[in-house]
Design a protein around this motif. Structure first.
Motif, PDB file in Angstrom:
ATOM      1  N   LEU A 170       0.859  -1.186   0.000  1.00  0.00           N
ATOM      2  CA  LEU A 170       0.000   0.000   0.000  1.00  0.00           C
ATOM      3  C   LEU A 170       0.890   1.228   0.000  1.00  0.00           C
ATOM      4  CD1 LEU A 170      -2.705   1.505   0.259  1.00  0.00           C
ATOM      5  CD2 LEU A 170      -2.529   1.224   2.745  1.00  0.00           C
ATOM      6  N   TRP A 171       0.629   2.126  -0.940  1.00  0.00           N
ATOM      7  CA  TRP A 171       1.351   3.391  -1.042  1.00  0.00           C
ATOM      8  C   TRP A 171       0.409   4.502  -0.586  1.00  0.00           C
ATOM      9  CZ3 TRP A 171       6.329   2.643  -3.101  1.00  0.00           C
ATOM     10  CH2 TRP A 171       6.533   1.463  -3.817  1.00  0.00           C
ATOM     11  N   LEU A 172       0.723   5.175   0.497  1.00  0.00           N
ATOM     12  CA  LEU A 172      -0.087   6.286   0.997  1.00  0.00           C
ATOM     13  C   LEU A 172       0.646   7.591   0.687  1.00  0.00           C
ATOM     14  CD1 LEU A 172      -1.331   5.081   4.526  1.00  0.00           C
ATOM     15  CD2 LEU A 172      -2.720   5.440   2.479  1.00  0.00           C
ATOM     16  N   GLY A 173       0.177   8.312  -0.338  1.00  0.00           N
ATOM     17  CA  GLY A 173       0.841   9.531  -0.761  1.00  0.00           C
ATOM     18  C   GLY A 173       0.061  10.765  -0.369  1.00  0.00           C
ATOM     19  N   LEU A 174       0.690  11.666   0.377  1.00  0.00           N
ATOM     20  CA  LEU A 174       0.052  12.901   0.818  1.00  0.00           C
ATOM     21  C   LEU A 174       0.355  14.010  -0.178  1.00  0.00           C
ATOM     22  CD1 LEU A 174       0.582  11.108   3.440  1.00  0.00           C
ATOM     23  CD2 LEU A 174       0.332  13.242   4.710  1.00  0.00           C
ATOM     24  N   ALA A 175      -0.690  14.639  -0.693  1.00  0.00           N
ATOM     25  CA  ALA A 175      -0.522  15.671  -1.721  1.00  0.00           C
ATOM     26  C   ALA A 175      -1.051  17.013  -1.241  1.00  0.00           C
ATOM     27  CB  ALA A 175      -1.241  15.258  -3.002  1.00  0.00           C
ATOM     28  N   GLY A 176      -0.346  18.076  -1.621  1.00  0.00           N
ATOM     29  CA  GLY A 176      -0.774  19.416  -1.252  1.00  0.00           C
ATOM     30  C   GLY A 176      -1.937  19.925  -2.077  1.00  0.00           C
ATOM     31  N   ALA A 177      -2.184  19.310  -3.218  1.00  0.00           N
ATOM     32  CA  ALA A 177      -3.296  19.739  -4.073  1.00  0.00           C
ATOM     33  C   ALA A 177      -4.624  19.518  -3.363  1.00  0.00           C
ATOM     34  CB  ALA A 177      -3.271  18.954  -5.378  1.00  0.00           C
ATOM     35  N   THR A 178      -5.591  20.334  -3.696  1.00  0.00           N
ATOM     36  CA  THR A 178      -6.917  20.170  -3.103  1.00  0.00           C
ATOM     37  C   THR A 178      -7.660  19.027  -3.794  1.00  0.00           C
ATOM     38  OG1 THR A 178      -7.826  21.823  -4.608  1.00  0.00           O
ATOM     39  CG2 THR A 178      -7.075  22.589  -2.452  1.00  0.00           C
ATOM     40  N   SER A 179      -8.608  18.464  -3.092  1.00  0.00           N
ATOM     41  CA  SER A 179      -9.317  17.293  -3.621  1.00  0.00           C
ATOM     42  C   SER A 179     -10.113  17.601  -4.880  1.00  0.00           C
ATOM     43  CB  SER A 179     -10.242  16.719  -2.551  1.00  0.00           C
ATOM     44  OG  SER A 179     -11.124  17.707  -2.069  1.00  0.00           O
ATOM     45  N   ASP A 180     -10.480  18.877  -5.087  1.00  0.00           N
ATOM     46  CA  ASP A 180     -11.253  19.236  -6.282  1.00  0.00           C
ATOM     47  C   ASP A 180     -10.364  19.757  -7.413  1.00  0.00           C
ATOM     48  OD1 ASP A 180     -10.538  21.582  -5.047  1.00  0.00           O
ATOM     49  OD2 ASP A 180     -12.490  22.558  -5.313  1.00  0.00           O
ATOM     50  N   ASP A 181      -9.052  19.685  -7.242  1.00  0.00           N
ATOM     51  CA  ASP A 181      -8.129  20.135  -8.281  1.00  0.00           C
ATOM     52  C   ASP A 181      -8.024  19.052  -9.356  1.00  0.00           C
ATOM     53  OD1 ASP A 181      -5.948  20.936  -9.845  1.00  0.00           O
ATOM     54  OD2 ASP A 181      -4.935  21.855  -8.140  1.00  0.00           O
ATOM     55  N   PRO A 182      -8.265  19.385 -10.637  1.00  0.00           N
ATOM     56  CA  PRO A 182      -8.193  18.383 -11.706  1.00  0.00           C
ATOM     57  C   PRO A 182      -6.850  17.667 -11.790  1.00  0.00           C
ATOM     58  CG  PRO A 182      -9.239  20.394 -12.501  1.00  0.00           C
ATOM     59  CD  PRO A 182      -8.697  20.702 -11.135  1.00  0.00           C
ATOM     60  N   VAL A 183      -5.784  18.269 -11.240  1.00  0.00           N
ATOM     61  CA  VAL A 183      -4.463  17.650 -11.322  1.00  0.00           C
ATOM     62  C   VAL A 183      -4.393  16.329 -10.564  1.00  0.00           C
ATOM     63  CG1 VAL A 183      -3.415  18.705  -9.273  1.00  0.00           C
ATOM     64  CG2 VAL A 183      -1.984  18.183 -11.251  1.00  0.00           C
ATOM     65  N   THR A 184      -5.280  16.154  -9.575  1.00  0.00           N
ATOM     66  CA  THR A 184      -5.196  14.948  -8.749  1.00  0.00           C
ATOM     67  C   THR A 184      -5.507  13.676  -9.540  1.00  0.00           C
ATOM     68  OG1 THR A 184      -7.492  15.236  -8.008  1.00  0.00           O
ATOM     69  CG2 THR A 184      -5.760  16.194  -6.633  1.00  0.00           C
ATOM     70  N   GLU A 185      -6.371  13.784 -10.550  1.00  0.00           N
ATOM     71  CA  GLU A 185      -6.705  12.607 -11.354  1.00  0.00           C
ATOM     72  C   GLU A 185      -5.471  12.092 -12.091  1.00  0.00           C
ATOM     73  OE1 GLU A 185      -9.766  11.200 -14.935  1.00  0.00           O
ATOM     74  OE2 GLU A 185     -10.011  13.145 -13.953  1.00  0.00           O
ATOM     75  N   GLY A 186      -4.738  13.002 -12.734  1.00  0.00           N
ATOM     76  CA  GLY A 186      -3.528  12.602 -13.428  1.00  0.00           C
ATOM     77  C   GLY A 186      -2.449  12.135 -12.471  1.00  0.00           C
ATOM     78  N   MET A 187      -2.374  12.761 -11.295  1.00  0.00           N
ATOM     79  CA  MET A 187      -1.397  12.372 -10.293  1.00  0.00           C
ATOM     80  C   MET A 187      -1.646  10.946  -9.818  1.00  0.00           C
ATOM     81  SD  MET A 187      -0.520  14.313  -6.682  1.00  0.00           S
ATOM     82  CE  MET A 187      -0.524  15.913  -7.510  1.00  0.00           C
ATOM     83  N   GLN A 188      -2.899  10.616  -9.572  1.00  0.00           N
ATOM     84  CA  GLN A 188      -3.259   9.267  -9.156  1.00  0.00           C
ATOM     85  C   GLN A 188      -2.855   8.251 -10.216  1.00  0.00           C
ATOM     86  OE1 GLN A 188      -5.068   8.149  -6.240  1.00  0.00           O
ATOM     87  NE2 GLN A 188      -4.720   6.067  -6.967  1.00  0.00           N
ATOM     88  N   ALA A 189      -3.164   8.539 -11.473  1.00  0.00           N
ATOM     89  CA  ALA A 189      -2.841   7.614 -12.561  1.00  0.00           C
ATOM     90  C   ALA A 189      -1.337   7.441 -12.719  1.00  0.00           C
ATOM     91  CB  ALA A 189      -3.459   8.123 -13.867  1.00  0.00           C
ATOM     92  N   LEU A 190      -0.608   8.533 -12.600  1.00  0.00           N
ATOM     93  CA  LEU A 190       0.845   8.468 -12.751  1.00  0.00           C
ATOM     94  C   LEU A 190       1.472   7.654 -11.623  1.00  0.00           C
ATOM     95  CD1 LEU A 190       3.316   9.390 -14.333  1.00  0.00           C
ATOM     96  CD2 LEU A 190       3.368  11.464 -12.932  1.00  0.00           C
ATOM     97  N   LEU A 191       1.014   7.859 -10.397  1.00  0.00           N
ATOM     98  CA  LEU A 191       1.549   7.120  -9.258  1.00  0.00           C
ATOM     99  C   LEU A 191       1.230   5.633  -9.369  1.00  0.00           C
ATOM    100  CD1 LEU A 191       0.711   9.587  -6.337  1.00  0.00           C
ATOM    101  CD2 LEU A 191       2.987   9.017  -7.199  1.00  0.00           C
ATOM    102  N   GLU A 192       0.033   5.311  -9.829  1.00  0.00           N
ATOM    103  CA  GLU A 192      -0.329   3.896  -9.985  1.00  0.00           C
ATOM    104  C   GLU A 192       0.565   3.213 -11.016  1.00  0.00           C
ATOM    105  OE1 GLU A 192      -4.456   3.897 -10.904  1.00  0.00           O
ATOM    106  OE2 GLU A 192      -5.100   4.099  -8.810  1.00  0.00           O
ATOM    107  N   THR A 193       0.810   3.900 -12.125  1.00  0.00           N
ATOM    108  CA  THR A 193       1.667   3.322 -13.159  1.00  0.00           C
ATOM    109  C   THR A 193       3.096   3.143 -12.645  1.00  0.00           C
ATOM    110  OG1 THR A 193       0.346   4.311 -14.925  1.00  0.00           O
ATOM    111  CG2 THR A 193       2.588   3.652 -15.480  1.00  0.00           C
TER     112      THR A 193
END
Length: 226
Positions: A130-153
């Motif tokens: 399990l990878w628990l990554g803490l991000a400074g971006a807000t939950s409604d920031d569109p960047v989080t979707e790409g960040m999630q996908a990149l981290l999973e890959t």
């Protein structure tokens, strides 16, 4: 699964942060408590506190001609801690949509050729990550979707599965900053006012809830022994 089986399960929780008062360290401590409540015996590895050097060196450089290379005493001790764990949980701040150098260096030096990969039967086969990554971006920031996908890959496909883990999950935890921040359409960083008082307590209580839910979901996905 019997109570004895549950009690025998082990977890390695890896903290990759330089401050003990950080939200990352706080989340790691809560994760340890949650795992212990679930019946795990937990080994807490604070990479900074233990003085782990993330820089690759000659002793720990992979030898493609010898997968039985012994590596340094320090790295072999860390390899043993990974082998002893049924579950590995890494808790870290997301830097540049990736893991910090401290965690990357631990993977580079410890998850080495002949140990974590390079064998027809992986030594880490059957373990869960399990990878628990803490991000400074807000939950409604569109960047989080790409960040999630990149981290999973990168983390699940590029590291965990490549090393034989039977399951790997990435939980991105946004809203880790007390001052909301996001980029506008022109690339300017917009930083909001810091929350305080009851609002701050509510924000971090919600953060803790989401982190706990991520761990709970990961544990719930554990296969049940026949």
């Amino acid at each position: 699964m019997s109570q004895l089986d549950v009690a025998a399960r082990t977890a390695l929780v890896v903290i990759a942060h330089h401050r003990t008062d950080s939200l990352t360290a706080h989340t790691a401590r809560r994760t340890v408590a949650q795992l212990e409540t679930a019946g795990y015996v937990v080994d807490l590895l604070d990479l900074h506190a233990e003085g782990f050097d993330p820089r690759m060196n000659v002793a720990d450089q992979p030898d493609w001609g010898d997968r039985e290379k012994p590596y340094s005493d320090e790295v072999r001790a860390h390899m043993r801690r990974v082998l002893d764990a049924d579950v590995v949980v890494a808790v870290f701040p997301v830097y540049w949509q990736s893991v910090p150098a401290l965690l990357k260096g631990w993977i580079d030096r410890v998850w080495n050729y002949g140990f974590a990969y390079g064998r027809s039967k992986p030594r880490l086969a059957g373990k869960r990550m399990l990878w628990l990554g803490l991000a400074g971006a807000t939950s409604d920031d569109p960047v989080t979707e790409g960040m999630q996908a990149l981290l999973e890959t990168n983390l699940s496909e590029g590291i965990a599965y490549y090393c034989g883990f039977s399951h790997s999950s990435v939980a991105l935890l946004p809203d880790a900053e007390e001052r909301p921040q996001r980029l506008d359409a022109e690339g300017n960083l917009l930083v909001g006012a810091a929350v305080a008082g009851a609002e701050r307590e509510a924000q971090y209580a919600e953060f803790d809830r989401r982190a706990g839910k991520a761990v709970e979901g990961f544990l719930a996905a554990e296969p049940v022994a026949a």
